[in-house]
Write a protein that holds these residues in place. Sequence first.
Motif, PDB file in Angstrom:
ATOM      1  N   GLN A   8       0.838  -1.188   0.000  1.00  0.00           N
ATOM      2  CA  GLN A   8       0.000   0.000   0.000  1.00  0.00           C
ATOM      3  C   GLN A   8       0.882   1.250   0.000  1.00  0.00           C
ATOM      4  OE1 GLN A   8      -3.675  -0.205   2.511  1.00  0.00           O
ATOM      5  NE2 GLN A   8      -2.649  -1.977   3.389  1.00  0.00           N
ATOM      6  N   ILE A   9       0.248   2.382  -0.308  1.00  0.00           N
ATOM      7  CA  ILE A   9       0.999   3.630  -0.429  1.00  0.00           C
ATOM      8  C   ILE A   9       0.746   4.514   0.782  1.00  0.00           C
ATOM      9  CG2 ILE A   9       1.468   5.647  -1.873  1.00  0.00           C
ATOM     10  CD1 ILE A   9       2.178   2.772  -3.011  1.00  0.00           C
ATOM     11  N   TYR A  10       1.847   5.015   1.311  1.00  0.00           N
ATOM     12  CA  TYR A  10       1.877   5.830   2.523  1.00  0.00           C
ATOM     13  C   TYR A  10       2.540   7.136   2.101  1.00  0.00           C
ATOM     14  CZ  TYR A  10       3.662   6.671   7.358  1.00  0.00           C
ATOM     15  OH  TYR A  10       3.985   7.176   8.604  1.00  0.00           O
ATOM     16  N   LEU A  11       1.773   8.224   2.042  1.00  0.00           N
ATOM     17  CA  LEU A  11       2.293   9.499   1.539  1.00  0.00           C
ATOM     18  C   LEU A  11       2.934  10.312   2.657  1.00  0.00           C
ATOM     19  CD1 LEU A  11      -0.349  11.057  -0.891  1.00  0.00           C
ATOM     20  CD2 LEU A  11       1.811   9.955  -1.478  1.00  0.00           C
ATOM     21  N   ILE A  12       4.099  10.869   2.375  1.00  0.00           N
ATOM     22  CA  ILE A  12       4.838  11.673   3.344  1.00  0.00           C
ATOM     23  C   ILE A  12       4.948  13.094   2.810  1.00  0.00           C
ATOM     24  CG2 ILE A  12       7.007  11.897   4.615  1.00  0.00           C
ATOM     25  CD1 ILE A  12       7.477   8.873   3.871  1.00  0.00           C
ATOM     26  N   SER A  13       4.553  14.072   3.610  1.00  0.00           N
ATOM     27  CA  SER A  13       4.627  15.460   3.155  1.00  0.00           C
ATOM     28  C   SER A  13       6.082  15.898   3.005  1.00  0.00           C
ATOM     29  CB  SER A  13       3.918  16.388   4.145  1.00  0.00           C
ATOM     30  OG  SER A  13       4.777  16.736   5.225  1.00  0.00           O
ATOM     31  N   PRO A  14       6.332  16.947   2.210  1.00  0.00           N
ATOM     32  CA  PRO A  14       7.677  17.532   2.194  1.00  0.00           C
ATOM     33  C   PRO A  14       7.977  18.157   3.565  1.00  0.00           C
ATOM     34  CG  PRO A  14       6.305  18.395   0.389  1.00  0.00           C
ATOM     35  CD  PRO A  14       5.395  17.664   1.339  1.00  0.00           C
ATOM     36  N   PRO A  15       9.252  18.396   3.875  1.00  0.00           N
ATOM     37  CA  PRO A  15       9.593  19.015   5.155  1.00  0.00           C
ATOM     38  C   PRO A  15       9.199  20.487   5.222  1.00  0.00           C
ATOM     39  CG  PRO A  15      11.564  18.666   3.829  1.00  0.00           C
ATOM     40  CD  PRO A  15      10.456  17.978   3.112  1.00  0.00           C
ATOM     41  N   ASP A  16       8.947  21.080   4.040  1.00  0.00           N
ATOM     42  CA  ASP A  16       8.586  22.494   3.986  1.00  0.00           C
ATOM     43  C   ASP A  16       7.655  22.692   2.796  1.00  0.00           C
ATOM     44  OD1 ASP A  16       8.800  25.297   4.680  1.00  0.00           O
ATOM     45  OD2 ASP A  16      10.040  25.515   2.886  1.00  0.00           O
ATOM     46  N   PHE A  17       6.557  23.402   2.992  1.00  0.00           N
ATOM     47  CA  PHE A  17       5.633  23.636   1.877  1.00  0.00           C
ATOM     48  C   PHE A  17       4.753  24.847   2.136  1.00  0.00           C
ATOM     49  CE2 PHE A  17       3.770  20.265   4.591  1.00  0.00           C
ATOM     50  CZ  PHE A  17       2.606  20.880   5.004  1.00  0.00           C
ATOM     51  N   GLY A 183       6.645   4.275   1.540  1.00  0.00           N
ATOM     52  CA  GLY A 183       6.527   5.642   2.024  1.00  0.00           C
ATOM     53  C   GLY A 183       7.076   6.591   0.974  1.00  0.00           C
ATOM     54  N   ILE A 184       6.191   7.330   0.323  1.00  0.00           N
ATOM     55  CA  ILE A 184       6.571   8.159  -0.823  1.00  0.00           C
ATOM     56  C   ILE A 184       6.356   9.620  -0.495  1.00  0.00           C
ATOM     57  CG2 ILE A 184       6.000   8.712  -3.223  1.00  0.00           C
ATOM     58  CD1 ILE A 184       5.268   5.722  -3.558  1.00  0.00           C
ATOM     59  N   GLY A 185       7.405  10.427  -0.695  1.00  0.00           N
ATOM     60  CA  GLY A 185       7.324  11.845  -0.354  1.00  0.00           C
ATOM     61  C   GLY A 185       7.949  12.720  -1.414  1.00  0.00           C
ATOM     62  N   THR A 186       9.189  13.160  -1.153  1.00  0.00           N
ATOM     63  CA  THR A 186       9.846  14.091  -2.068  1.00  0.00           C
ATOM     64  C   THR A 186       9.982  13.510  -3.472  1.00  0.00           C
ATOM     65  OG1 THR A 186      11.975  13.290  -1.254  1.00  0.00           O
ATOM     66  CG2 THR A 186      11.122  15.295  -0.272  1.00  0.00           C
ATOM     67  N   GLU A 187       9.915  12.194  -3.588  1.00  0.00           N
ATOM     68  CA  GLU A 187       9.997  11.570  -4.915  1.00  0.00           C
ATOM     69  C   GLU A 187       8.933  12.120  -5.867  1.00  0.00           C
ATOM     70  OE1 GLU A 187      11.218   8.217  -1.999  1.00  0.00           O
ATOM     71  OE2 GLU A 187       9.737   9.828  -2.052  1.00  0.00           O
ATOM     72  N   ILE A 188       7.766  12.510  -5.322  1.00  0.00           N
ATOM     73  CA  ILE A 188       6.709  13.030  -6.195  1.00  0.00           C
ATOM     74  C   ILE A 188       6.449  14.519  -5.998  1.00  0.00           C
ATOM     75  CG2 ILE A 188       5.588  10.782  -6.381  1.00  0.00           C
ATOM     76  CD1 ILE A 188       3.359  11.937  -4.488  1.00  0.00           C
ATOM     77  N   TRP A 189       6.670  15.044  -4.794  1.00  0.00           N
ATOM     78  CA  TRP A 189       6.280  16.439  -4.533  1.00  0.00           C
ATOM     79  C   TRP A 189       7.148  17.428  -5.275  1.00  0.00           C
ATOM     80  CZ3 TRP A 189       1.717  15.725  -3.206  1.00  0.00           C
ATOM     81  CH2 TRP A 189       1.324  14.828  -2.212  1.00  0.00           C
ATOM     82  N   PRO A 194       2.401  15.998  -9.192  1.00  0.00           N
ATOM     83  CA  PRO A 194       2.685  14.888  -8.267  1.00  0.00           C
ATOM     84  C   PRO A 194       1.837  13.651  -8.522  1.00  0.00           C
ATOM     85  CG  PRO A 194       2.568  16.960  -7.070  1.00  0.00           C
ATOM     86  CD  PRO A 194       2.090  17.242  -8.458  1.00  0.00           C
ATOM     87  N   ALA A 195       0.577  13.826  -8.936  1.00  0.00           N
ATOM     88  CA  ALA A 195      -0.291  12.675  -9.186  1.00  0.00           C
ATOM     89  C   ALA A 195       0.260  11.820 -10.320  1.00  0.00           C
ATOM     90  CB  ALA A 195      -1.714  13.148  -9.501  1.00  0.00           C
ATOM     91  N   GLN A 196       0.704  12.473 -11.398  1.00  0.00           N
ATOM     92  CA  GLN A 196       1.291  11.731 -12.524  1.00  0.00           C
ATOM     93  C   GLN A 196       2.632  11.114 -12.130  1.00  0.00           C
ATOM     94  OE1 GLN A 196      -1.583  11.288 -14.621  1.00  0.00           O
ATOM     95  NE2 GLN A 196       0.253  10.866 -15.817  1.00  0.00           N
ATOM     96  N   ALA A 197       3.390  11.834 -11.321  1.00  0.00           N
ATOM     97  CA  ALA A 197       4.679  11.303 -10.865  1.00  0.00           C
ATOM     98  C   ALA A 197       4.469  10.038 -10.041  1.00  0.00           C
ATOM     99  CB  ALA A 197       5.416  12.361 -10.040  1.00  0.00           C
ATOM    100  N   LEU A 198       3.412  10.036  -9.217  1.00  0.00           N
ATOM    101  CA  LEU A 198       3.124   8.848  -8.419  1.00  0.00           C
ATOM    102  C   LEU A 198       2.747   7.684  -9.315  1.00  0.00           C
ATOM    103  CD1 LEU A 198       2.751   7.589  -5.590  1.00  0.00           C
ATOM    104  CD2 LEU A 198       0.362   8.324  -5.689  1.00  0.00           C
TER     105      LEU A 198
END
Length: 206
Positions: A8-17, A183-189, A194-198
Motif C-alpha cells: 500500500q501507499i503511505y504518503l509523506i509530506s515535504p519538510p517544507d511547503f 513511504g513516498i514523499g519528495t519523490e513526487i512532490w 505529483p499525481a502523474q509522478a506517483l
Amino acid sequence: MAETEQPQIYLISPPDFELSSFSEALGAVLDVAEIACVRLALASHDEGEIARAADTLREVSHQRDVAIVIDNHILLAERHGLDGVHLTDGSRSVRKARKQLGPDAIVGAYCGTSRHDGMSAGEAGSDYISFGPVGQSALAGGEMADFETFEWWSQMIELPVVAEGGLDVDLITQLAPVTDFFGIGTEIWKSEDPAQALKALLAPLG
C-alpha cells in the motif's frame, strides 16, 4: 493499516511547503490513487505553522477517508484530531505515545536500518515499522536499509513494514514482494504534477 499482498501507499509530506498549494496537490493525489495513510512531516518548530497544517491536511485526508499521522508531536496529534503519530526516534517513545493516545491510535516508528530497534518498537506497541532510506542518501552517514532487511522482516515478523527514502522504479520493483507499504514523499512532490509522478513511480505494481 492492514497488511495486503500488494504494498500500500503511505504518503509523506515535504519538510517544507506552502499550505494552500500543497493541500491542493495532496487532494489531487488522493483523488487519483488509493492511499493508506498521509504523514505530516514538517521540519518547522513553529507550533502555529504545524497546527495550521495539521488542521488543513486532516480535513483534506478525512474527506477522502484517509488516515493522517504526524511526525513526533504526540500532543498535537491528540489536540488536532489526527489518527496517530510517527516517531522518528525508533523504539524510544513508543510506550509513551501508546499510553497517551490510546489503543486505537496509529503509532509508527522509524528505525533506520536497525532490525533490533524495529523489533523493540514492535514489542513496545508500534503498529508498523519504517526502515530507510532505501535509496542513495547522504543522510544517516550514508547507511541504507537493504533488500535483505525487508526480506528477513517479511519472513520473520508479522508487524507491517514501510520502505521509504529515495525510492525509484527499480527499488519499487525489487522491494514490492517484501514490504507492506511504500513511504513516498519528495519523490513526487518535487514534480509539477505529483499525481502523474506517483503513477509513473508505481508502474511496476500494475
